[in-house]
Design a protein around this motif. Structure first.
Motif, PDB file in Angstrom:
ATOM      1  N   LEU A   1      27.095  77.786  71.099  1.00 36.95           N
ATOM      2  CA  LEU A   1      26.879  76.986  72.332  1.00 36.95           C
ATOM      3  C   LEU A   1      25.641  75.964  72.325  1.00 36.95           C
ATOM      4  N   CYS A   2      24.742  76.477  71.481  1.00 37.60           N
ATOM      5  CA  CYS A   2      23.135  76.245  71.650  1.00 37.60           C
ATOM      6  C   CYS A   2      22.566  75.846  70.382  1.00 37.60           C
ATOM      7  N   GLY A   3      23.108  76.538  69.376  1.00 35.66           N
ATOM      8  CA  GLY A   3      22.445  76.571  67.797  1.00 35.66           C
ATOM      9  C   GLY A   3      21.703  77.726  67.845  1.00 35.66           C
ATOM     10  N   SER A   4      21.533  78.638  68.619  1.00 37.75           N
ATOM     11  CA  SER A   4      20.554  79.666  68.445  1.00 37.75           C
ATOM     12  C   SER A   4      21.127  80.898  69.711  1.00 37.75           C
ATOM     13  N   TYR A   5      20.739  82.096  69.234  1.00 36.68           N
ATOM     14  CA  TYR A   5      20.874  83.104  70.370  1.00 36.68           C
ATOM     15  C   TYR A   5      19.968  84.288  70.057  1.00 36.68           C
ATOM     16  N   GLU A   6      19.693  84.951  70.951  1.00 33.29           N
ATOM     17  CA  GLU A   6      19.016  86.321  70.536  1.00 33.29           C
ATOM     18  C   GLU A   6      19.867  87.164  71.511  1.00 33.29           C
ATOM     19  N   GLY A   7      19.996  88.622  70.828  1.00 29.80           N
ATOM     20  CA  GLY A   7      20.823  89.479  71.945  1.00 29.80           C
ATOM     21  C   GLY A   7      19.574  90.171  72.668  1.00 29.80           C
ATOM     22  N   ASN A   8      20.055  90.425  73.918  1.00 25.57           N
ATOM     23  CA  ASN A   8      19.230  91.385  74.618  1.00 25.57           C
ATOM     24  C   ASN A   8      19.777  92.207  75.621  1.00 25.57           C
ATOM     25  N   PHE A   9      18.945  92.929  76.319  1.00 25.47           N
ATOM     26  CA  PHE A   9      19.148  93.979  77.061  1.00 25.47           C
ATOM     27  C   PHE A   9      19.660  95.226  76.079  1.00 25.47           C
ATOM     28  N   GLY A  10      20.958  95.202  75.530  1.00 31.52           N
ATOM     29  CA  GLY A  10      21.116  96.449  74.622  1.00 31.52           C
ATOM     30  C   GLY A  10      21.035  97.946  75.549  1.00 31.52           C
ATOM     31  N   MET A  11      21.573  97.802  76.295  1.00 35.36           N
ATOM     32  CA  MET A  11      21.302  99.046  77.184  1.00 35.36           C
ATOM     33  C   MET A  11      21.886 100.368  76.738  1.00 35.36           C
ATOM     34  N   SER A  12      21.820 101.475  77.264  1.00 43.24           N
ATOM     35  CA  SER A  12      22.110 102.668  76.613  1.00 43.24           C
ATOM     36  C   SER A  12      23.532 102.705  76.124  1.00 43.24           C
ATOM     37  N   PRO A  13      23.667 103.705  75.078  1.00 41.50           N
ATOM     38  CA  PRO A  13      24.903 103.513  74.312  1.00 41.50           C
ATOM     39  C   PRO A  13      25.909 104.685  75.419  1.00 41.50           C
ATOM     40  N   ASN A  14      25.141 105.250  76.164  1.00 37.21           N
ATOM     41  CA  ASN A  14      26.065 105.849  77.128  1.00 37.21           C
ATOM     42  C   ASN A  14      26.793 105.128  78.184  1.00 37.21           C
ATOM     43  N   VAL A  15      28.132 105.010  77.982  1.00 42.62           N
ATOM     44  CA  VAL A  15      28.536 104.057  78.906  1.00 42.62           C
ATOM     45  C   VAL A  15      28.615 104.288  80.407  1.00 42.62           C
ATOM     46  N   PHE A  16      28.340 105.246  80.678  1.00 42.49           N
ATOM     47  CA  PHE A  16      28.176 105.862  82.004  1.00 42.49           C
ATOM     48  C   PHE A  16      26.784 105.699  82.597  1.00 42.49           C
ATOM     49  N   VAL A  17      25.931 105.347  81.610  1.00 44.09           N
ATOM     50  CA  VAL A  17      24.604 104.875  82.188  1.00 44.09           C
ATOM     51  C   VAL A  17      24.596 103.455  82.450  1.00 44.09           C
ATOM     52  N   THR A  18      25.374 102.724  81.318  1.00 43.79           N
ATOM     53  CA  THR A  18      25.118 101.485  81.039  1.00 43.79           C
ATOM     54  C   THR A  18      25.970 100.753  82.300  1.00 43.79           C
ATOM     55  N   ALA A  19      27.360 101.200  82.490  1.00 42.00           N
ATOM     56  CA  ALA A  19      28.312 100.336  83.055  1.00 42.00           C
ATOM     57  C   ALA A  19      27.937 100.173  84.591  1.00 42.00           C
TER      58      ALA A  19
END
Lengths: 488, 424, 555
Positions: free
Chosen positions: C393-411
């Motif tokens: 899309l833009c040539g660059s990206y950064e990953g962010n958020f990356g919330m809890s691996p516990n799906v019940f917390v993140t969802a």
């Protein structure tokens, strides 16, 4: 002040014993390890206790030998190798701290046995995978720290499964959590409040702390709780027996079943081992041994929450096809033994008498990791050595267990003997030592290097041994943790 | 575009290193997974499209000039475009091949010309060919005795353009004749450029010798226009690329066909029937300039336009040359029409074929790289079990002729025209 | 800083003149800047330092020779292979970069189900060689262009197939490792000469010091060979493909299928993920195409499936009522690959999947089941050969958020996170405005499930300074949001304590200052002691996080 007084002040007088009778319980086990009477026994009840104790031991340079399971012990790892040791008995720490069904995780103290954990898990519709018919007093934490092979290798994504996070007090007296639990405050309640359930075992950063505790025989630190990965309980579960005249005849079958990840429990037993597993008395074992097929692959199918019957049926049909392709057959029973009985015996803690003791009163195991194709060579060697030693070959039990999804195979020989018979005992001891050395020369990998296996294994790799020594020096700088074990 | 105009692309390249491999979806083995001749040979990162995207930034910033490695990476690049199509599986805003050519041109502009390149330029100027030692006077030897119209004298709508290699190489001359005869026999009113038949200068372009390319191409375009040429048929993939893409960009509006396309057309129209069995198993090498670079030119003059804040697009829509529409099927249909012939494919084919090593005159400028590449391709050809390697480009053919595989084994190299003639 | 002629000659003697360079243009190519994945210390506008030389060793012995010289001359070094992210690059001015490209062997042991790989065996080639023998590997989320060894031994490296195949740490068997002091360590069964089948023991595993969770990212010596566990692949030896570039498609048996499951709500998603984790039916599971942004994912799939379409066609495609409808239906989704080891196995798995879908009220995306799109998606997911799409899309990206691996917390927090990003993109023109939710990630990041992977893509233009700054702002805003929700470090800052904003390593003092504040500082305290023991001259750089125990013992 004496050790006992020190410890009484530190941990509580009621938790410290130094009476001869108690000490005698820890001075020897059923292995050929040299007996050594400890100085005293401390029955700790918390991580704080452990931390205090280890700090004190560092100050006083007192050797500590941690013990989690109740008697009897078989490997020599809980028998002090040096005088004036203090036994740290964790078997009284019996709290099941948490069970989380969503994550299929239980957090338990070291004194919790398979029977106790299974009972608690059952209430949540869950279960824990076991080693082969663990002794009734076997600590789950001890079992997973020692990487005892699990019956279902398909659910062992990691070699160390089902061990996840721990609380450990290292040999230097520092207490910390390992795995994901190590990144949050040292407070389980607080972690649970934030829905952190001690799931990820690795790290938490560049170092896999928990791996320093596995197969360590208590030489690095003392674990005061561990989280273990559980499973949903079976709604359908059935075992089949696949008999064969030779072990080699079963290899392709096992390879294929493992390759496709079919089935649940899967292992190979020879007639002696199978007879010991299911026989209730020495006579019954002897009779069964005569009747049973020489080799049997035991394979189960199961379904849990999701269409359990469909799952079991599919697995049964697919495994049956594989058996057929290998010229074998899935059977509900072999002469004298039903598959259902094998399943029940294999997956549950055994009764008061450990099943390997039933036949002759005692036994000596030799086990190591290898690859499946090499197991037959070891079996042949064992037979040859037994004949040379004048030991009855047919009495030797063999257990082959795929581990870590079949990357490696646990190969175990059980040599029963009558401990009251000094001549037989000496013969078995000699056979044990000889076979251990010969297997080592053949490439057996003593990943769990109990007793003399440490020397055999560690001498093979100077750099690995030196690395281990360096690490021991970091985590246990005063060498107080079970000195003399896993070392040369 | 000048080198500095590629700055946004240089900075937006993200080091995915796809440019070192054939499209990942197409990899069948580790042995034949890589695609870049110079990267395979030199291995350092700079010998790749991505490496040059990065190295050129330091160059533009004046941190260094053309260092030995940067120069070698620039000059030895065969301009085969393998990096370009691998990149474009995912990227819509990078043009690695155009950039590679711009870098070559910049190096030349800064005076970095190899002695052998100087000889080629001199030959182009004097003898109108980049084949050193060839004489203009002998250029039409291949056409001797053929009933071809001299387009410059008589005018011709369809001309046969053999290209330098077919014109001067004694062995290949015969194939040029065969090809022309096939067309004549099929009723094509065929001409050739006679005295005005000269180098297309595609290889000058591929080396960044832009002034020489411009001079030669403009002269040729003028001659084509004067002769009233409407269709150019050529057996040479380099010439094909020159006319189809490079000359088109300079305003030449003619139909350009490679001989294999014409043969394919004749076969499908049943004007040519291949009857004689050729009982052999062959593999086919897609020439870069016929295959992935053989897509038709589309005029474009536009600028970048961001949508959705930062999503890069072009206004108007920019043509996207990613090898989707190269000439791959025509030669395979021709081979399929030869009785008794079995085609076995190599792993690197069509838009992701490995270069023969002769692109951008590499066999003359960096012969060790070129030979290494040809050997690599012959290794792949031999791995198929084929008895012969067929191609549709004289430069590939010539480069493969002396190549050996990793075990020192050669393979028979056959011009597709020769193969067709064996089946007549 | 260039090496002295004497030192250069010493290295040259180890690898030969052809395999070492200090040509400045060559060196420039071994610097990382914001267009590349910084994974993940923020999209900072800088370059990593210029190496003193780049060396390409061809064997373990050569690696050892280089590292011994590094110890002799106190020269920091870092090995990398496919250079995906900033962590592979050096962080000192006088350091040398090892490019492991020449070491690329793959040996497959079929019976014991593993491959022994050298550094430049990338995921794609390990996979194709494994498939010829009926196996596959856990392709790390970074994609098939990256080194399998680097992921397995050096970084987190979970992937879409980790639910079935486990993650890198789980699949790592024995390894050959040149420690930072130049000694060669063989782990597990290899040390004793018994083979590669086990990476643990004897006794406590020495591999404990080699990778941990995050990996030592080249900061703790050089892994030269590692055995990687393989997993069953019942498909053909070579995946047959068809279609016109870029829309290559897989032509696989009916027992290998991809299904995109769409959920009515995040609660249903969480419940569905949990059931999938428990079920043993999923070969591969990934929320993939949402990385482009929720609003455009279906249109992007259209573009990637048609050689004639381009990004400029996005608005028109998005306006198509059918695409609109399909996009809306696929708002909360996960793409699965179901692989039957046998027809029976496949039938059971599909039936079980239908049961899960029924239980949580989900549905299968019709759009993703259209044959050409299905076959394209299947190839995409199996090979993960399109990692450059991260940058499309833009040539660059950064990953962010990356919330809890516990799906019940993140969802339950997903919509709030999506809104935060959407609001920023609507307010400022610096990052791609494609619908807030640009979350992607693996259904599980541990064998057998229990934990999930989440990563929002914030796409920006490295050529536009304002855009870089905007992306930094977004990461900082999401960090604040993460703090507010007690979710820990934002993914965009995961490695912020590993490399300074100027591209250089942290000093020990800086690390002490920041890492002594960890809730359990001994985590880095022991790492300090281990570094002291095995890397006495501190030649690996600050990706190996250490904290001098004295710095927190005082507090």
């Amino acid at each position: 002040m004496g050790i006992k007084t020190d410890l009484a002040n530190l941990i509580g007088a009621e938790k410290v014993s130094d009476d001869a009778k108690t000490l005698a319980l820890y001075a020897k086990d059923k292995s050929f390890a040299k007996p050594m009477t400890p100085e005293c026994v401390v029955r700790v009840s918390s991580g704080e206790d452990v931390e205090k104790l280890v700090k004190w031991a560092n100050e006083t340079k007192t050797p500590l030998v941690p013990v989690s399971s109740g008697a009897p012990h078989f490997r020599g790892d809980t028998v002090p190798s040096v005088p004036q040791a203090v036994i740290v008995d964790l078997s009284g720490m019996k709290k099941i701290l948490n069970i989380n069904k969503q994550q299929r995780i239980a957090v338990i103290e070291p004194g919790v046995t398979y029977g106790e954990l299974s009972k608690a898990l059952a209430k949540h519709g869950m279960m824990i995978s076991t080693s082969l018919a663990p002794k009734a007093t076997k600590s789950v934490v001890g079992s997973v720290l020692e990487c005892e092979p699990r019956l279902n290798c398909n659910h062992q994504w990691a070699y160390t499964e089902p061990l996840r996070c721990t609380e450990v007090t290292w040999g230097d007296g520092n207490r910390m959590y390992t795995g994901e639990a190590g990144l949050a405050p040292m407070d389980l309640e607080a972690q649970w409040k934030e829905q952190k359930w001690q799931v990820e075992p690795v790290g938490p950063m560049m170092l896999d702390y928990y791996r320093l505790l596995t197969q360590a025989e208590g030489t690095m630190g003392i674990v005061s709780w561990a989280s273990v990965r559980c499973e949903l309980a079976y709604q359908a579960h059935k075992m089949f027996l696949v008999p064969a005249a030779k072990e080699e005849d079963l290899l392709d079958f096992v390879y294929r079943v493992v390759h496709f990840r079919f089935g649940e429990e899967l292992f190979i037993l020879n007639n002696a081992q199978l007879a010991s597993l299911v026989g209730e008395t020495a006579e019954e074992i002897a009779a069964l041994k005569a009747e049973l097929p020489q080799w049997v692959a035991c394979v189960s199918v199961g379904g849990r929450d999701l269409l359990p019957q469909d799952r079991a049926e599919q697995q049964e049909a697919d495994i049956s096809d594989i058996a057929q392709q290998c010229g074998l057959k899935l059977q509900n029973a072999v002469t004298g033994v039903s598959a259902a009985k094998v399943l029940e015996k294999a997956t549950n803690p055994c009764g008061k008498t450990y099943w390997k003791d039933t036949f002759k009163g005692s036994f000596q195991d030799i086990f190591f990791l290898t690859t499946l194709d090499k197991t037959a060579e070891f079996v042949a060697k064992m037979e040859k050595l037994a004949i040379e030693a004048g030991y009855t070959v047919n009495d030797i039990g063999v257990y082959v267990q795929p581990v870590h999804m079949g990357s490696a195979y646990h190969c175990e020989f059980t040599i029963p003997y009558n401990p009251e018979n000094a001549k037989e005992t000496a013969k078995v001891k000699a056979l044990f030592e000889k076979a251990s050395a010969e297997f080592s020369a053949m490439g057996a990998f003593y990943a769990r290097p109990y007793g003399p296996w440490a020397r055999l294994q560690l001498n093979k790799d100077a750099m690995g041994t030196q690395t281990l020594k360096t690490l021991k020096g970091i985590f246990d700088p005063n060498n107080i943790m079970n000195p003399g074990k896993v070392t040369i | 575009m000048a080198l500095k105009d590629f700055r946004p692309m240089m900075e937006r390249c993200s080091n995915c290193l796809g440019c070192k491999w054939i499209p990942f979806d197409k990899i069948q083995s580790q042995r034949f997974g890589e695609n870049c001749p110079i990267n395979l040979y030199y291995e350092f990162h700079i010998y790749s499209a991505r490496g040059k995207f990065q190295a050129a930034q330091g160059l533009l910033d004046g941190e260094y000039g053309y260092t030995d490695a940067l120069l070698a990476s620039t000059q030895a690049c065969t301009a085969c475009g393998a990096c370009d199509i691998a990149c474009k599986v995912c990227r819509y805003n990078l043009e690695p091949l155009d950039f590679n050519i711009a870098l070559k041109a910049d190096a030349v502009e800064k005076g970095n010309i190899l002695p052998v390149q100087k000889e080629m330029i001199a030959s182009l100027k004097k003898e109108q060919t980049m084949i050193i030692g060839a004489k203009k006077a002998n250029r039409s030897a291949w056409a001797k005795g053929l009933k071809l119209k001299d387009a410059m004298k008589e005018g011709a709508e369809v001309i046969f353009f053999p290209g330098c290699k077919y014109s001067y190489d004694k062995k290949l001359q015969g194939y040029a004749r065969t090809a022309a005869e096939l067309l004549i026999n099929a009723g094509v009113d065929l001409g050739y450029m006679g005295e005005a038949d000269m180098c297309c200068a595609s290889r000058a372009y591929q080396q960044g010798l832009m002034a020489d390319f411009d001079a030669r191409s403009e002269a040729n375009i003028k001659a084509f226009k004067k002769a009233g040429v409407k269709t150019i048929v050529t057996p040479c993939s380099d010439c094909y690329y020159a006319f189809k893409r490079l000359y088109a960009a300079k305003g030449l509006e003619v139909e350009v066909l490679h001989v294999v396309e014409y043969i394919d057309k004749l076969i499908s129209e049943k004007k040519l029937k291949l009857k004689k069995p050729v009982n052999m198993t062959v593999t086919y090498h897609d020439p870069c300039h016929l295959g992935r670079l053989g897509e038709p030119y589309v005029a474009w003059n536009g600028t970048e336009k961001k949508i959705m804040n930062q999503v890069h697009t072009w206004e108007p829509r920019r043509p996207r040359y990613n090898g989707a529409y190269g000439i791959y099927d025509a030669p395979r249909r021709v081979l399929a029409a030869i009785p008794g012939l079995t085609l076995v494919e190599m792993e690197r084919i069509r838009e992701y074929a490995l270069c023969c090593g002769a692109g951008a005159a590499c066999e003359q400028t960096y012969p060790e790289v070129s030979k290494f590449t040809a050997n690599e391709r012959v290794t792949e050809a031999n791995s198929t079990g084929a008895e012969a390697l067929v191609t549709a480009c004289p430069w590939c053919e010539s480069n493969f002729a002396s190549a050996v595989d990793e075990n020192g084994k050669k393979i028979e190299v056959i011009d597709i025209i020769d193969l067709v003639s064996r089946a007549l | 800083m260039a090496l002295s002629p004497e030192v250069y000659k010493a290295f040259e003697d180890v690898v030969g003149a052809r395999n070492i360079s200090q040509d400045p243009a060559v060196l420039e190519c071994y610097r990382c800047y914001a267009a590349q994945s910084s994974a993940h210390y923020g999209p900072f506008d800088h370059k990593t330092p210029m190496p003193g030389a780049v060396i390409m060793p061809g064997s373990t012995e050569e690696v050892q020779g280089i590292i011994r010289l590094c110890n002799k001359y106190k020269i920091p070094f870092k090995a990398a292979t496919t250079f995906w992210a900033a962590m592979g690059y050096i962080g000192d001015e006088n350091a040398i970069q090892l490019d492991m490209r020449r070491m690329k062997k793959i040996e497959i042991n079929e019976r014991d189900q593993y491959a022994v790989v050298e550094p430049y065996a990338i995921g794609a080639v390990v996979q194709v060689e494994a498939m010829k023998r009926g196996f596959n590997l856990n392709m790390a989320g970074v994609g098939c262009s990256s080194s399998t060894l680097a992921g397995t031994a050096g970084w987190v490296a979970f992937g879409p197939s980790s639910l079935f195949m486990g993650t890198a740490s789980e699949n790592m068997l024995a390894a050959e490792w040149v420690l930072p002091n130049g000694e060669i360590l063989h782990t597990g069964s290899l040390g004793a000469g018994s083979g590669w089948f086990c990476g643990e023991g004897p006794g406590p595993s020495t591999r404990a010091i080699l990778r941990g969770k995050q990996g030592t990212t080249g900061a703790f010596g050089v892994c030269t060979r590692v055995a990687v566990r393989l997993h069953p692949w019942p498909g053909p030896a070579v995946i047959p493909t068809y279609g016109t570039i870029p829309a290559y498609r897989a032509k696989l048996p009916e027992t290998i299928k991809t299904v995109t499951v769409c959920y009515p709500s995040w609660d249903a998603y969480a419940e569905g993920a949990n059931l999938l984790h428990q079920s043993d039916i999923v070969y591969l599971g990934h929320r993939q195409f949402n990385m482009f942004g929720r609003d455009i994912k279906t249109a992007m799939i259209k573009i990637l499936n048609d050689p004639d379409l381009q990004l400029c066609d996005l608005p028109e495609i998005m306006a198509d009522p059918y695409i609109k409808e399909q996009n809306e239906k696929m708002k909360i989704e996960v793409s699965l690959v179901i692989v039957g080891m046998t027809q029976r196995d496949f039938d059971y798995k599909m039936k079980a999947l239908d049961e899960i879908i029924r239980r949580v009220g989900a549905w299968k995306s019709e759009f993703m089941l259209e044959k050409p799109i299905h076959d394209w998606t299947l190839l995409y997911l199996l090979r993960l050969g399109h990692k450059n799409l991260n940058y499309t899309l833009c040539g660059s990206y950064e990953g962010n958020f990356g919330m809890s691996p516990n799906v019940f917390v993140t969802a339950p927090l997903m919509e709030s996170a999506a809104k935060l990003k959407d609001d920023y993109a609507k307010k400022y023109p610096y990052i791609a405005d494609t619908g807030g939710d640009s979350d992607m990630g693996s259904l599980a990041i541990l064998g057998g499930g229990g934990v999930t992977g989440w990563e929002f893509f914030t796409c920006f233009d490295r050529f536009d300074k304002a855009s870089i700054k905007g992306a930094c702002d977004m990461v900082n805003i999401s960090q604040k949001w993460m703090d507010d929700h007690k979710l820990g470090v934002d993914m965009g800052h995961w490695n912020a304590n590993a490399r300074r904003e100027d591209g250089f390593n942290y000093t020990q003092e800086q690390h002490n200052e920041m890492l002594s504040k960890l809730p359990q500082p001994w985590v880095c305290g022991y790492q300090y002691l281990v570094k002291k023991a095995f890397n006495p001259y501190d030649l690996g750089g600050s990706y190996y996080r250490t904290c001098d125990p004295a710095s927190f013992a005082k507090k």
